[in-house]
Design a protein around this motif. Structure first.
Motif, PDB file in Angstrom:
ATOM      1  N   VAL A 154       0.850  -1.187   0.000  1.00  0.00           N
ATOM      2  CA  VAL A 154       0.000   0.000   0.000  1.00  0.00           C
ATOM      3  C   VAL A 154       0.888   1.240   0.000  1.00  0.00           C
ATOM      4  O   VAL A 154       1.847   1.323   0.769  1.00  0.00           O
ATOM      5  N   HIS A 155       0.555   2.193  -0.861  1.00  0.00           N
ATOM      6  CA  HIS A 155       1.317   3.441  -0.963  1.00  0.00           C
ATOM      7  C   HIS A 155       0.439   4.650  -0.661  1.00  0.00           C
ATOM      8  O   HIS A 155      -0.763   4.637  -0.945  1.00  0.00           O
ATOM      9  N   LEU A 156       1.066   5.686  -0.138  1.00  0.00           N
ATOM     10  CA  LEU A 156       0.457   7.002   0.030  1.00  0.00           C
ATOM     11  C   LEU A 156       1.271   7.992  -0.789  1.00  0.00           C
ATOM     12  O   LEU A 156       2.500   8.020  -0.688  1.00  0.00           O
ATOM     13  N   GLY A 157       0.607   8.801  -1.603  1.00  0.00           N
ATOM     14  CA  GLY A 157       1.323   9.762  -2.433  1.00  0.00           C
ATOM     15  C   GLY A 157       0.593  11.078  -2.561  1.00  0.00           C
ATOM     16  O   GLY A 157      -0.618  11.161  -2.309  1.00  0.00           O
ATOM     17  N   VAL A 158       1.334  12.106  -2.927  1.00  0.00           N
ATOM     18  CA  VAL A 158       0.757  13.429  -3.180  1.00  0.00           C
ATOM     19  C   VAL A 158       1.290  13.956  -4.502  1.00  0.00           C
ATOM     20  O   VAL A 158       2.326  13.497  -5.005  1.00  0.00           O
ATOM     21  N   LEU A 159       0.572  14.913  -5.057  1.00  0.00           N
ATOM     22  CA  LEU A 159       0.970  15.530  -6.311  1.00  0.00           C
ATOM     23  C   LEU A 159       1.965  16.657  -6.036  1.00  0.00           C
ATOM     24  O   LEU A 159       1.741  17.507  -5.176  1.00  0.00           O
ATOM     25  N   ALA A 160       3.083  16.641  -6.744  1.00  0.00           N
ATOM     26  CA  ALA A 160       4.090  17.702  -6.643  1.00  0.00           C
ATOM     27  C   ALA A 160       4.416  18.140  -8.060  1.00  0.00           C
ATOM     28  O   ALA A 160       5.244  17.512  -8.736  1.00  0.00           O
ATOM     29  N   GLY A 161       3.742  19.171  -8.518  1.00  0.00           N
ATOM     30  CA  GLY A 161       3.919  19.573  -9.908  1.00  0.00           C
ATOM     31  C   GLY A 161       3.350  18.524 -10.841  1.00  0.00           C
ATOM     32  O   GLY A 161       2.175  18.160 -10.745  1.00  0.00           O
ATOM     33  N   VAL A 218       4.840  12.114  -5.473  1.00  0.00           N
ATOM     34  CA  VAL A 218       5.849  11.800  -4.470  1.00  0.00           C
ATOM     35  C   VAL A 218       5.266  10.771  -3.518  1.00  0.00           C
ATOM     36  O   VAL A 218       4.163  10.956  -2.993  1.00  0.00           O
ATOM     37  N   TYR A 219       6.008   9.676  -3.306  1.00  0.00           N
ATOM     38  CA  TYR A 219       5.559   8.621  -2.406  1.00  0.00           C
ATOM     39  C   TYR A 219       5.934   9.014  -0.973  1.00  0.00           C
ATOM     40  O   TYR A 219       7.108   9.081  -0.617  1.00  0.00           O
ATOM     41  N   LEU A 220       4.911   9.268  -0.136  1.00  0.00           N
ATOM     42  CA  LEU A 220       5.141   9.728   1.227  1.00  0.00           C
ATOM     43  C   LEU A 220       5.259   8.586   2.229  1.00  0.00           C
ATOM     44  O   LEU A 220       5.897   8.737   3.275  1.00  0.00           O
ATOM     45  N   ASP A 221       4.609   7.466   1.952  1.00  0.00           N
ATOM     46  CA  ASP A 221       4.627   6.357   2.905  1.00  0.00           C
ATOM     47  C   ASP A 221       4.279   5.076   2.167  1.00  0.00           C
ATOM     48  O   ASP A 221       3.688   5.109   1.080  1.00  0.00           O
ATOM     49  N   LYS A 222       4.649   3.952   2.763  1.00  0.00           N
ATOM     50  CA  LYS A 222       4.268   2.659   2.229  1.00  0.00           C
ATOM     51  C   LYS A 222       4.151   1.665   3.372  1.00  0.00           C
ATOM     52  O   LYS A 222       4.827   1.779   4.398  1.00  0.00           O
ATOM     53  N   GLY A 227       9.726   8.710  -0.736  1.00  0.00           N
ATOM     54  CA  GLY A 227      10.485   9.795  -1.346  1.00  0.00           C
ATOM     55  C   GLY A 227      10.654   9.643  -2.839  1.00  0.00           C
ATOM     56  O   GLY A 227      11.079  10.590  -3.512  1.00  0.00           O
ATOM     57  N   ARG A 228      10.322   8.477  -3.361  1.00  0.00           N
ATOM     58  CA  ARG A 228      10.428   8.249  -4.807  1.00  0.00           C
ATOM     59  C   ARG A 228       9.464   9.159  -5.564  1.00  0.00           C
ATOM     60  O   ARG A 228       8.363   9.458  -5.096  1.00  0.00           O
ATOM     61  N   ARG A 229       9.865   9.588  -6.729  1.00  0.00           N
ATOM     62  CA  ARG A 229       9.027  10.410  -7.595  1.00  0.00           C
ATOM     63  C   ARG A 229       8.798   9.701  -8.924  1.00  0.00           C
ATOM     64  O   ARG A 229       9.728   9.103  -9.471  1.00  0.00           O
ATOM     65  N   LEU A 274      -1.603   6.296  -8.590  1.00  0.00           N
ATOM     66  CA  LEU A 274      -1.688   7.397  -7.621  1.00  0.00           C
ATOM     67  C   LEU A 274      -1.874   8.732  -8.333  1.00  0.00           C
ATOM     68  O   LEU A 274      -2.753   9.533  -7.977  1.00  0.00           O
ATOM     69  N   GLY A 275      -1.022   8.989  -9.314  1.00  0.00           N
ATOM     70  CA  GLY A 275      -1.080  10.253 -10.025  1.00  0.00           C
ATOM     71  C   GLY A 275      -2.368  10.435 -10.796  1.00  0.00           C
ATOM     72  O   GLY A 275      -2.960  11.522 -10.804  1.00  0.00           O
ATOM     73  N   ARG A 276      -2.836   9.371 -11.439  1.00  0.00           N
ATOM     74  CA  ARG A 276      -4.072   9.466 -12.211  1.00  0.00           C
ATOM     75  C   ARG A 276      -5.268   9.732 -11.296  1.00  0.00           C
ATOM     76  O   ARG A 276      -6.180  10.479 -11.670  1.00  0.00           O
ATOM     77  N   ALA A 277      -5.263   9.112 -10.113  1.00  0.00           N
ATOM     78  CA  ALA A 277      -6.344   9.377  -9.165  1.00  0.00           C
ATOM     79  C   ALA A 277      -6.360  10.842  -8.762  1.00  0.00           C
ATOM     80  O   ALA A 277      -7.423  11.478  -8.688  1.00  0.00           O
ATOM     81  N   LEU A 278      -5.176  11.404  -8.507  1.00  0.00           N
ATOM     82  CA  LEU A 278      -5.077  12.809  -8.118  1.00  0.00           C
ATOM     83  C   LEU A 278      -5.433  13.741  -9.268  1.00  0.00           C
ATOM     84  O   LEU A 278      -6.123  14.752  -9.067  1.00  0.00           O
ATOM     85  N   LEU A 279      -4.971  13.436 -10.459  1.00  0.00           N
ATOM     86  CA  LEU A 279      -5.280  14.277 -11.614  1.00  0.00           C
ATOM     87  C   LEU A 279      -6.772  14.257 -11.933  1.00  0.00           C
ATOM     88  O   LEU A 279      -7.373  15.293 -12.241  1.00  0.00           O
ATOM     89  N   ALA A 280      -7.381  13.071 -11.854  1.00  0.00           N
ATOM     90  CA  ALA A 280      -8.801  12.948 -12.178  1.00  0.00           C
ATOM     91  C   ALA A 280      -9.679  13.684 -11.171  1.00  0.00           C
ATOM     92  O   ALA A 280     -10.756  14.174 -11.516  1.00  0.00           O
ATOM     93  N   ALA A 281      -9.213  13.772  -9.917  1.00  0.00           N
ATOM     94  CA  ALA A 281      -9.994  14.452  -8.882  1.00  0.00           C
ATOM     95  C   ALA A 281      -9.630  15.920  -8.748  1.00  0.00           C
ATOM     96  O   ALA A 281     -10.335  16.662  -8.064  1.00  0.00           O
TER      97      ALA A 281
END
Length: 258
Positions: free
Chosen positions: A102-109, A113-117, A131-133, A141-148
């Motif tokens: 399971v990963h937690l990520g946020v959009l940075a530009g 960015v993977y904040l936790d796993k 910390g991986r980008r 993760l990114g598509r979920a954030l972009l779509a929302a």
């Protein structure tokens, strides 16, 4: 409920709750006094203290509403550095349900960015690190954030070309990204299959506050465990198990159509 150990502080907090219920239109002193259960003269002093610190404001017609200092508190609470600690119980509950990475990520530009796993008990053949980008357009993760968020739309066709093109990278096409975002908006679930790692698939949901994405959570597993009934079980966990363990005020993106 046990009585508050400090009545004056409790009254201020109840007043903030009442202002929150009133919303942007606000409430009069009499309305607030009735909801809080205080006399108007006492509540007037409480509101004066809240106004002094920016937690309440009064309009020209005498109505009270929440002040801008509340926004700063909310932003601090959901700051990027706080999210792993706030959401870890939810991530652990999700991992316990599906026993997958399971990963937690946020959009940075334009990147995620993977904040936790949270690692599963069984092995997963994929490299992962906090910390991986990665490009937002190629990850669940990114598509979920972009779509929302930045590229939200019903079908991806009404997003301005310039905004959409900004997230494209060599490893994905415009058609593929539009299709992925439309599916994420329609179902609430964003997916990615073998676009980053051979044999690995991901599914993700955006975590929302007041309708805006603050993070995303994904499940990563071998492709054979992300198809058919197994896929359905994992996406159900994202939409049903995860929300039950999120902090108050947070929820996940929901389908717009079936």
């Amino acid at each position: 409920m046990d009585p508050s150990p400090l009545g004056s502080v409790d009254k201020a907090l109840l007043t903030l709750d009442a202002l929150g219920h009133a919303g942007a239109t606000g409430a009069s002193l009499a309305e607030l006094a009735a909801e809080v259960g205080a006399n108007k003269s006492t509540l007037h002093r409480t509101l004066a203290a809240l106004r002094h610190r920016g937690y309440a404001e009064q309009t020209d017609d005498g109505v009270y509403r929440l002040g801008p200092a509340i926004l700063a508190l909310g932003s601090s609470y959901l700051a990027e550095e706080n999210l792993p600690a706030l959401l870890r119980p939810a991530l652990e509950a999700l991992r316990s349900e599906v026993d997958e990475l399971v990963h937690l990520g946020v959009l940075a530009g334009r990147e995620v960015v993977y904040l936790d796993k949270i690692e599963p008990q069984r092995p997963v053949r994929v490299w992962s690190a906090v910390g991986r980008r990665r490009p937002a357009s190629t990850t669940a993760l990114g598509r979920a954030l972009l779509a929302a968020g930045p590229l939200r739309s019903d079908d991806g066709t009404d997003v301005p070309h310039e905004a959409f093109a900004a997230y494209l990278v060599e490893t994905t096409t415009a058609d593929r990204l539009r299709e992925a975002l439309a599916a994420a908006h329609r179902t609430g679930i964003a997916t990615e299959t073998e676009e980053n790692e051979p044999g690995i698939a991901c599914a993700a949901v955006a975590v929302l506050r007041a309708g805006r994405p603050v993070a995303a959570v994904s499940i990563t597993a071998p492709v054979e465990r992300m198809t058919g009934p197994a896929h359905d079980a994992r996406t159900t966990a994202l939409t049903e198990v995860l929300p039950r363990h999120l902090p108050p005020g947070l929820t996940v993106a929901r389908p717009t159509a079936r």
